[in-house]
Design an enzyme around this catalytic site. Structure first.
Site, PDB file in Angstrom:
ATOM      1  N   ASP A   1      14.074  44.643  15.391  1.00 21.07           N
ATOM      2  CA  ASP A   1      14.038  45.988  15.980  1.00 21.07           C
ATOM      3  C   ASP A   1      12.647  46.405  16.410  1.00 21.07           C
ATOM      4  O   ASP A   1      12.504  47.405  17.121  1.00 21.07           O
ATOM      5  CB  ASP A   1      14.523  47.008  14.934  1.00 21.07           C
TER       6      ASP A   1
HETATM    7  C1  GLC Z   1      16.263  45.952   9.353  1.00 15.99           C
HETATM    8  C2  GLC Z   1      17.514  46.348  10.110  1.00 15.99           C
HETATM    9  C3  GLC Z   1      18.122  45.134  10.790  1.00 15.99           C
HETATM   10  C4  GLC Z   1      17.107  44.425  11.613  1.00 15.99           C
HETATM   11  C5  GLC Z   1      15.892  44.058  10.763  1.00 15.99           C
HETATM   12  C6  GLC Z   1      14.789  43.426  11.589  1.00 15.99           C
HETATM   13  O1  GLC Z   1      16.609  45.171   8.260  1.00 15.99           O
HETATM   14  O2  GLC Z   1      18.463  46.929   9.248  1.00 15.99           O
HETATM   15  O3  GLC Z   1      19.208  45.520  11.594  1.00 15.99           O
HETATM   16  O4  GLC Z   1      17.704  43.286  12.167  1.00 15.99           O
HETATM   17  O5  GLC Z   1      15.376  45.216  10.176  1.00 15.99           O
HETATM   18  O6  GLC Z   1      14.197  44.304  12.478  1.00 15.99           O
END
Ligand code: GLC
Length: 802
Positions: free
Chosen positions: A482
């Protein structure tokens, strides 16, 4: 281990020093009613949703942290001495306390001032409440007269509004005690059901009454925090327990529930005090309230409800069993990994010590991944979740990035979200052979009807319409990661991981469609998949590993040419998982993970961490180095490294990574988080707090580690045609045992490794008879004995899709 250890049977984590470096929590839930509880009695409670159905407060950013909670105070009426049955909030004599976290329950024991106590906290399977059953035993040799007070602080409805609008919100609280029911009731006459903080005043009240009751006659009570705690005090020294509770109802202010009862104990005598905190729907309140408050006054009823909770967990956990030569790993594989996976599935990452239950709904990709752990023991639960995911999808295949299940959610432009649907569906169908799921009708978010198959094909269309200059997925606002959120820039950028991920998901979909010989234009999907795979192979090999992305203007990200973030973990492991054809590259990519990313705590998500802000990449570069996505040991993608090493047949390496990642291996004062569950990340060697974990419990790590441990290390995994046996283990293992319930049959599997190989199945015997290949067709019998001998295979492998 400092602070605590597992019980001999591995089913409890026992905290022997309650002064842990952070709250070490547990979850009590039946999937509808939820409570968290720390080793010191702190925690929150909610009904269905921590945002909309919050029952109690758990103060955010508080000092001290972990307050308030589910507190029971005891006061000796003769000496005036006061303590609590968990070490906090009174905080006296820590060595007198000991706490055990088990599956669905927590037990706090103490011996203070000649009173031994044990409080058991749990949520019954079939009743939406939490029970705190305290047993007090007089060990002092003299008669004791005690006042015992249970205490909660209410939130009553929308947790975010409670937080940001308390000044007005408090005028809608109503709390009263009903003497003939010996119970206190609390609600709010105003309720917001929007997900955001809002000025919109909805014309409705909270649709529930919270109740708080106890199995002995209440001698006095309190309903207002201002009166219970008093000025210049805290939960540690409430004025109400010094001066007496006022037994007054309230219609405003910070609502609390405090119920006091008297307990007199002869020397050696024990007595119980059972508190219940729960909710009753307003729609049927008058009829339900008496049976609700009276239901668990009898200790026998409580014990039988607890027995049911234990049975349910044993049933769930009993679907898989590992007996490897590594006893530590067994405790996690048998109990704590599947336990955490189920909790994460139920909670949906929204509430923990780290997640406050006010800011986000269920993540689409998170939910899809959580589902794969649950299919094994709870296929009905997994199916319902798959259909819930279907309902969050537009007919063009776009999905809510976060959703609340009530039609509310948020669209973003993440390139990966919709394709996770394929994972959830295929894993469920492989487990159950419920091919009828594909025909189940579930409306799209925009109201159009469609079957699950239609949803799958919508996802493919979404993928096909989202390709950039190299034919790879347009990055948009991120992919699994993200925080690579501004790579897109003006031209959208491209995700190399996304390309591999699309290939992997299309592989899965094709395998399913080919098995059922139905649905969609398979040739077209195959062609799409091949084009993606070719684009990855043609444009993304950086010499020793795969690139991570193309940024604006085709700038390489995750390349040896970059100063920071030269190599990312996911494009190495997923190259393998996607089944890319060039084995030499795959081996080299995974060797690069080993060389450039591995640390004593596990492999890092990328390296070197970013130390300069790059607005053309995004949040990852704004984050401190060595933590979170910026170069931490992010545990969830580490599971894919284990899987990839297994797929390459390198069992020694795979298990070494698996073992490194197990919680509890780092000194607890360094690790800080709970040593019995995975955290989202462990701080890497690039930061001074190296080894420190954070965001425990609510991570996809448990679901993936569960599947990777059984599917790929022990190698017992479902396929459409039956159960595959294909272990990939360290050479040093001379064998292991495993059990796996699959389509109604319990397979008792014994694996021998006489030649000390890492992978390869030489022969399989089923109930004494030799089997051709390593695919166990569904047996139909209740149990089935399988003897596997590892070695050079007598039969070629089956070529199923990872
Ligand atoms: C958090 C989020 C997940 C994402 C990860 C990496 O764990 O819940 O959806 O893939 O971060 O950014």
């Amino acid at each position: 281990m400092n602070y605590g250890h597992f019980s001999d049977d591995g089913r409890e984590f026992i905290i022997t020093d309650v002064r842990t470096p952070s709250p070490w929590i547990n979850y009590l839930t039946n999937g509808r009613y939820f409570a968290t509880i720390s080793n010191n009695g702190g925690g929150l409670s909610y009904d269905r949703s921590p945002l909309h159905g919050r029952i109690t407060r758990y103060r955010i950013n508080d000092v001290p942290p972990d307050r308030p909670g589910k507190y029971i105070y005891v006061k000796d009426l003769d000496s005036g001495e006061m303590w609590s049955l968990t070490w906090q909030p009174v905080g006296r004599d820590a060595p007198a306390y000991r706490v055990a976290h088990g599956f669905g329950y927590t037990r706090a024991e103490a011996e203070v001032a000649g009173i031994a106590s044990s409080v058991l906290y749990f949520v019954p399977h079939d009743d939406d409440r939490e029970i705190w059953k305290a047993v007090l035993t007089n060990t002092s040799g003299r008669v004791r007269r005690l006042a015992v007070t249970g205490y909660v602080e209410f939130a009553l409805g929308h947790a975010l509004i409670d937080l940001i609008n308390q000044c007005d919100d408090q005028h809608f609280n109503r709390v009263h005690f009903e003497k003939d029911l010996n119970a206190l009731f609390a609600t709010k006459t105003y309720w917001v059901t929007e997900t955001r903080g809002t000025q919109h005043q909805e014309n409705k009240e909270w649709d529930r009454w919270a109740f708080f009751t106890v199995n002995r006659p209440v001698t006095s009570y309190e309903t207002l925090r201002e009166r219970f705690i008093g000025p210049f005090r805290s939960e540690t020294n409430p004025a109400g327990l010094e001066h007496g509770l006022t037994s007054r109802d309230t219609d405003y202010g910070n609502a609390v529930g405090a119920l006091q009862v008297g307990v007199e104990l002869q020397p050696g005598e024990s007595g119980d005090v059972i508190f219940s905190l729960g909710v009753i729907p307003k729609s049927d309140f008058e009829r339900l309230k008496r049976p609700a408050v009276e239901r668990f006054r009898d200790p026998a009823a409580v014990d039988s409800a607890l027995g049911r909770v234990r049975d349910e967990w044993e049933r769930y956990l009993g679907h898989t069993r590992a007996g490897t030569p590594d006893l530590d790993a067994n405790v996690f594989m048998n109990f704590w990994i599947p336990y955490q996976a189920k909790v994460a599935f139920d909670v949906g990452r929204v509430a923990s010590f780290y997640y406050w239950g006010i800011g986000r709904g269920f993540g689409y990709r998170d939910t899809a991944q959580d589902t794969i752990a649950i299919t094994i023991a709870d296929p009905a639960g997994a199916r319902a979740r798959v259909l819930l995911l279907a309902r969050q999808m537009m007919s063009d295949g776009r999905v809510y990035h976060h959703f609340y299940g009530d039609g509310q959610g948020e669209f973003t432009r993440h390139c990966d979200d919709p394709l996770w649907f394929i994972l959830a569906v295929t894993e469920y169908v492989k487990e159950t052979a419920d091919f009828g799921l594909l025909d189940a009708v579930e409306p799209f978010l925009d109201g159009k009807p469609g079957t699950v198959l239609d949803h799958l094909l919508a996802v493919v269309r979404f993928g096909g319409g989202n390709l950039g200059a190299h034919g790879l997925p347009i990055f948009g606002r991120g992919d699994w990661n993200d925080t690579l959120d501004y790579i897109g820039g003006r031209d959208g950028g491209e995700s190399v991981w996304g390309g591999m991920f699309y290939v992997a998901m299309l592989n899965r979909l094709l395998e399913l469609l080919e098995f059922v010989k139905a649905g969609g234009d398979r040739a077209e999907i195959r062609e799409f998949r091949d084009r993606l795979a070719a684009a990855v192979e043609t444009y993304t090999w950086d010499g020793e590993w795969y690139l991570r992305a193309f940024g604006e203007g085709q700038k390489k990200i995750g390349s040896k040419e970059n100063r920071y973030g030269k190599i990312f973990i996911n494009t190495q492991s997923w190259a393998v998982i996607a089944g890319l054809p060039d084995r030499k590259r795959l081996l080299q990519a995974m060797d690069s993970v080993r060389t450039h990313l591995d640390t004593p705590y596990g492999p890092k998500i990328c390296a070197p961490a970013f130390r300069e802000i790059d607005p053309a990449i995004g949040l990852i570069t704004r984050c401190v180095w060595g933590k979170k996505e910026n170069g931490a040991v992010f545990c969830h993608p580490a599971a894919w490294v284990v899987q990839a090493e297994c797929l390459l047949g390198r069992g020694g390496r795979a298990f070494e990574y698996f073992r490194k990642l197990l919680p509890g291996r780092i000194d607890a004062d360094v690790f800080v988080a709970e040593p019995y569950v995975y955290s989202q990340y462990i701080t890497s060697d690039e930061h001074e707090t190296a080894g420190r974990a954070s965001h425990s419990w609510q991570t996809g790590t448990a679901a993936w580690m569960y599947r990777v441990a059984y599917d790929h290390i022990l190698g017992v995994r479902p396929s459409y045609a039956g159960l595959v046996v294909d272990p990939v283990i360290p050479r040093s293992w001379t064998g292991f045992k495993a059990e796996r319930v699959f389509r109604g049959t319990r397979y008792n599997i014994e694996v021998e490794n006489p030649r000390g190989v890492e992978s390869g199945v030489k022969s399989v015997r089923v109930d004494g008879r030799p089997l051709r290949g390593a695919l166990l067709a569904p047996a139909g019998a209740a149990t089935c004995r399988v003897l596997v001998t590892m070695g050079a295979p007598d039969e070629p492998s089956r070529g199923e899709v990872p």
